[in-house]
Design a protein around this motif. Structure first.
Motif, PDB file in Angstrom:
ATOM      1  N   GLU A  77       0.722  -0.866  -0.043  1.00 50.43           N
ATOM      2  CA  GLU A  77      -0.334   0.372  -0.064  1.00 50.43           C
ATOM      3  C   GLU A  77       0.710   0.925   0.628  1.00 50.43           C
ATOM      4  N   LEU A  82      -5.221   9.801  -2.419  1.00 50.50           N
ATOM      5  CA  LEU A  82      -6.029   9.240  -3.842  1.00 50.50           C
ATOM      6  C   LEU A  82      -5.940  10.269  -4.679  1.00 50.50           C
ATOM      7  N   VAL A  86      -9.040  10.550  -9.408  1.00 47.62           N
ATOM      8  CA  VAL A  86     -10.018   8.856  -8.851  1.00 47.62           C
ATOM      9  C   VAL A  86     -10.732   9.146  -7.647  1.00 47.62           C
ATOM     10  N   SER A 273      -4.783  -1.089  -9.864  1.00 46.30           N
ATOM     11  CA  SER A 273      -4.647  -1.126  -8.440  1.00 46.30           C
ATOM     12  C   SER A 273      -3.330  -1.187  -7.778  1.00 46.30           C
ATOM     13  N   TRP A 276      -2.239   3.000  -8.463  1.00 45.71           N
ATOM     14  CA  TRP A 276      -2.849   3.896  -8.055  1.00 45.71           C
ATOM     15  C   TRP A 276      -3.282   4.073  -6.401  1.00 45.71           C
ATOM     16  N   ASN A 277      -2.724   3.262  -6.258  1.00 40.82           N
ATOM     17  CA  ASN A 277      -3.294   2.241  -4.781  1.00 40.82           C
ATOM     18  C   ASN A 277      -4.858   2.577  -4.252  1.00 40.82           C
ATOM     19  N   LEU A 278      -5.036   1.065  -5.426  1.00 41.48           N
ATOM     20  CA  LEU A 278      -6.602   1.245  -5.721  1.00 41.48           C
ATOM     21  C   LEU A 278      -6.909   0.093  -5.215  1.00 41.48           C
ATOM     22  N   LEU A 281     -10.333  -1.348  -3.806  1.00 43.49           N
ATOM     23  CA  LEU A 281     -11.522  -0.876  -5.189  1.00 43.49           C
ATOM     24  C   LEU A 281     -11.239  -2.562  -6.080  1.00 43.49           C
ATOM     25  N   GLY A 311     -14.962   0.109  -8.247  1.00 43.08           N
ATOM     26  CA  GLY A 311     -13.781   0.012  -8.517  1.00 43.08           C
ATOM     27  C   GLY A 311     -13.394   0.233 -10.038  1.00 43.08           C
ATOM     28  N   ALA A 314     -13.177   3.545 -10.614  1.00 42.45           N
ATOM     29  CA  ALA A 314     -11.763   4.495 -10.224  1.00 42.45           C
ATOM     30  C   ALA A 314     -10.261   3.807 -10.824  1.00 42.45           C
ATOM     31  N   HIS A 315     -10.681   2.823 -11.514  1.00 44.39           N
ATOM     32  CA  HIS A 315      -9.427   2.397 -12.373  1.00 44.39           C
ATOM     33  C   HIS A 315      -9.209   2.931 -13.627  1.00 44.39           C
ATOM     34  N   ALA A 318      -8.808   6.139 -13.539  1.00 45.46           N
ATOM     35  CA  ALA A 318      -6.936   6.980 -12.935  1.00 45.46           C
ATOM     36  C   ALA A 318      -5.728   6.187 -14.319  1.00 45.46           C
TER      37      ALA A 318
END
Length: 424
Positions: A77, A82, A86, A273, A276-278, A281, A311, A314-315, A318
């Motif tokens: 992580e 964020l 995103v 993931s 972008w630290n997802l 999500l 998710g 968000a992806h 990103a």
């Protein structure tokens, strides 16, 4: 699936009282997390924008698995806010109540656009993609489609620990092909593994990690072409975990496996993931080479119900709008690699470290420190810094640790100070 392993018994924050904590080495005092200086909200480096107090308020695995006096530099992580595009996409969706089931090819289209701009690759055609809950579950579904119970799966150890239990839980068997001394794919060793895997006529697969976790090796076009040629010669199907693909050092070029000639029967798993630290999500994409489209079509339709709609949103945001933020993170990681190399050379010269070409992970060879097969345990107990134990990465991992560089320079500096005290 997360990048780490559960903390050792007695290390969890909720189960450990102050009386249970081991004392620091005599004469050594460690800074509290709150005492570690960070940047400011306006800092251009996302790795320096969050204060220790803000990070400690997080409820994710990284921040809750260990007591508050432990510096957590283990699970993958990042200590970043964020990316604004995103956050805006998620906020807009929540405001609309757009929290239903995922639908459409927007994520795949965004990946195709990103791949073309970033890597000059036109390969991830939306019609040859399938949405999956995350990369590891996507790997499971792909391996189910191309192999059967008892079939072998070749991996390059030391490698991402979940490869082992996920493959074995499917009733497949692991065949190790250790990396070479330079931490790159060893062609002779890989050929030996392919020969052994196919000796009984089973449907063999090769689970390739690219960029490689934990070493951060970014495979070259020539290396991937050699892999493809060997796989074709032995009839081995190649499945590639490319979750760290966007995270490469300055001057390093990532090469998508399916962009290399001869990889038409290969399959790749990709996601925004890690970059972008997802991780919280859930959403990923399975991408098939032209000759593997039928394999992808055999993945059950219900698998597409697993990803989170938020998710996917968000992806997609990103990949389409988060590249400026990503570039700022990559610049910060370049600085952190140089910082860690300098700190280790000055304070822990016995640790062998080669700044990686990819990922935000550092693979540290601690064997000369005399801390045994599991130096991570020593660093935790004596230094109150949590790293991944190299033993969990398979053959070749003993005596090593994996350190997460996606944090502030100040935290890395404090971590090396603690590690130095622990090794004294």
């Amino acid at each position: 699936m997360n990048e780490g392993q559960p903390p050792p018994a007695g290390a969890g924050g909720a189960q450990t009282s102050a009386e249970d904590l081991r004392p620091s080495p005599p004469g050594v005092r460690f800074a509290t997390m709150d005492a570690i200086r960070h940047g400011s909200p306006g800092d251009p480096n996302p790795l320096r924008r969050l204060s220790p107090d803000e990070l400690r308020r997080r409820t994710s695995m990284k921040w809750r698995a260990y007591p508050d006096d432990v510096l957590p530099l283990w699970v993958a992580e990042m200590d970043v806010p964020l990316a604004e595009p995103v956050a805006r996409a998620i906020t807009d969706a929540v405001a609309l109540g757009d929290t239903g089931y995922p639908f459409g090819t927007g994520y795949a289209e965004a990946l195709a656009e990103f791949a073309q701009k970033r890597w000059g690759w036109d390969g991830p055609a939306p019609e040859r993609t399938a949405i999956v809950p995350d990369v590891m579950l996507g790997i499971v579904e792909v391996l189910k489609a191309i192999s059967g119970p008892g079939d072998p799966v070749v991996v390059n150890c030391p490698v991402y620990p979940p490869f082992y239990p996920f493959v074995e839980h499917m009733d497949r068997r692991i065949v190790e092909a250790p990396l070479g001394g330079d931490l790159r794919i060893d062609p002779a060793g890989l050929e030996n593994a392919f020969r052994a895997a196919t000796a009984d006529g089973g449907r063999a697969a090769y689970l390739l990690c690219s960029p490689h976790n934990p070493t951060g090796t970014v495979h070259t076009h020539g290396e991937l072409a050699a892999v493809a040629a060997l796989a074709d010669r032995y009839g081995v199907r190649v499945v590639v975990d490319e979750i760290h693909a966007p995270v490469v050092a300055s001057g390093t070029a990532f090469v998508p496996y399916l962009s290399v000639p001869g990889t038409e029967s290969g399959l790749s798993l990709m996601s925004a993931s890690k970059a972008w630290n997802l991780a919280g999500l859930k959403a990923a994409l399975a991408v098939a080479g032209p000759a593997a489209a039928d394999d992808l079509a055999r993945i059950p339709e219900e698998v597409s119900h697993g990803p989170s709609h938020l998710g996917v949103i968000a992806h997609t945001a990103a990949l389409r709008n988060g590249t400026e933020w990503l570039d700022a993170v990559l610049a910060g990681l370049d600085q952190n690699r140089r910082l860690l190399a300098g700190l280790l050379a000055e304070h822990l010269p016995g640790v062998r470290y080669r700044p990686a070409e990819g990922t935000y992970l550092a693979w540290l060879d601690c064997r000369s420190l005399g801390l045994g097969d599991d130096p991570a345990e020593v660093f935790l107990e004596r230094g109150r810094v949590a790293l991944n134990s190299g033993k969990t990465f398979g053959t070749g991992g003993a005596g090593h640790v994996r350190l997460n560089l996606a944090t502030s320079p100040e935290t890395i500096t404090e971590a090396v100070r603690r590690m130095t005290a622990a090794a004294a």
